[in-house]
Design an enzyme around this catalytic site. Structure first.
Site, short mmCIF file in Angstrom:
data_model
loop_
_atom_site.label_atom_id
_atom_site.label_comp_id
_atom_site.label_asym_id
_atom_site.label_seq_id
_atom_site.Cartn_x
_atom_site.Cartn_y
_atom_site.Cartn_z
N ARG A 238 2.17 5.47 10.79
CA ARG A 238 1.34 4.89 9.74
C ARG A 238 1.47 5.68 8.43
NH1 ARG A 238 -0.39 0.46 7.48
NH2 ARG A 238 0.91 1.52 6.01
N CYS A 242 3.13 4.54 4.82
CA CYS A 242 2.40 4.60 3.55
C CYS A 242 3.27 5.25 2.48
CB CYS A 242 1.10 5.39 3.70
SG CYS A 242 -0.19 4.49 4.54
#
Lengths: 281, 104
Positions: A238, A242
């Site tokens: 994750r 990003c």
């Protein structure tokens, strides 16, 4: 070249802003209070415990879709796989449970933790690989399915338990927290975004088709099944995504910076329930 | 008159050709531009703030040079260098600016 010049101009304009509060000293308790007040004041209709549901706490339409999807949770296969892996002994006969308090059941909310021996933040993912290596097994890739399955299972056994992150009375722990805070608020990548640009300044707003999640409780749902990925993703996956999305080169999975930002955000989520594994669009 | 025009055209064509040859980049030009870009990118890496677009331009520069297209290679290397410098400037500016964004 024109694009580069425009970025440089934008950055100079940003740099020209007055330094109103340039102190970097940390007071975790005061910051925890301010962080919570910011989100609860900005979103007074969202129940405190609901922030852990990310975009679903912000958007009623998405929430309905999520409720429908959750009848057959897309992360269920990962939980099942993780459960089986967790119970399967290593070659030396020991199991993951032997490396953790309470045999590893219902403890996800205590990670990440500051390890006073190494002076480092230890995330659950790192602890799992330390366990593997201590038992003669090769570590898993921090971004791949095996790690996602193990952490999904451990999160599942901890659902509803309140995040419980401590910052021990150790200057190195406070430094790790402060570095995590710095990482969270630092703009990076060609798009000049910080984590906070999306998750503090714009939760509930859309970036392209995605509804941005609030930073409050954002770690409680990890790992997640993302429809966009068509599979599970760990915390490392994750965070690296990003970075890429703002056109920054991702750091190494479970790098010190990522572990510290997880420490900071998890501390900010203290008291909020674990909701992982989560499902996201 | 016709002869003069033809001579004039020939001279113009010759000058244009010479000019183009003088502007064409060489392998050495590419090497110099690429090294400058790499040095700037290394500085960004030390600050842990490389941009994906810098890496893309470096790859394009290398690919163009491998294909013998040195003009194009130099252009990409220069773009990479500019992007790397911007990422370094961003990282240095943010060292002072990030506290402004903290929720208090």
């Amino acid at each position: 070249m024109l694009r580069t010049m425009l970025i440089a101009v934008a950055m100079v304009a940003g740099a020209a802003q007055p330094l109103l509060a340039a102190d970097t000293a940390s007071d975790p308790k005061a910051e925890f209070k301010a962080f919570r007040e910011y989100f609860t004041s900005r979103f007074p209709k969202v129940a405190l415990d609901d922030f852990v549901n990310g975009p679903y706490s912000m958007d009623e339409g998405l929430r309905k879709q999520w409720k429908a999807i959750d009848e057959f949770p897309p992360y269920e296969f990962a939980v099942d796989k993780g459960k089986e892996m967790f119970a399967t002994p290593f070659k030396n006969g020991k199991t993951y449970g032997d490396c953790f308090p309470n045999k590893g059941i219902g403890i996800r909310q205590t990670y990440p933790r500051f390890d006073e021996k190494s002076g480092q933040v230890i995330t659950l993912d790192v602890a799992l690989n330390q366990c593997r290596e201590a038992n003669g097994e090769k570590p898993f890739d921090y971004t791949k399915d095996d790690m996602a399955a193990l952490t999904a299972y451990m999160a599942f056994t901890s659902r509803g338990k309140a995040m419980d992150i401590n910052i021990p009375d150790d200057p190195r722990a406070l430094a790790a927290y402060t570095k995590g805070k710095e990482y969270f608020y630092t703009r990076r990548g060609q798009l000049n975004f910080s984590c906070a640009s999306c998750h503090v300044q714009n939760p509930g707003n859309r970036i392209r088709t995605e509804v941005l999640a609030p930073a409050l409780g954002i770690m409680n749902a990890l790992p997640i099944y993302r429809s966009a990925w068509g599979g599970m993703g760990t915390t490392s996956r994750r965070l690296r995504t990003c970075n890429s999305q703002v056109r920054g080169v991702p750091l190494k999975a479970e790098s010190e910076e990522y572990r510290n930002v997880e420490y900071y955000l998890s501390y900010m989520a203290n008291g909020l329930p674990i909701s992982g594994p989560g499902a996201r669009p | 008159m016709r002869t003069r025009i033809l001579i004039g055209l020939a001279v113009a064509a010759s000058v244009a050709g010479f000019g183009a040859a003088a502007l064409a980049a060489s392998a050495d030009d590419f090497k110099a531009a690429y090294e400058k870009a790499q040095a700037a990118d290394k500085e960004a890496a030390a600050l842990k703030n490389q941009w994906t677009t810098t890496e893309d331009e470096l790859k394009k520069a290398k690919a163009a040079a491998d294909a013998g297209k040195f003009d194009e290679a130099v252009k990409h290397a220069q773009e990479a260098e500019a992007l790397a410098h911007a990422s370094v400037a961003q990282a240095k500016a943010e060292e002072k600016l990030w506290p402004d964004a903290v929720i208090r």
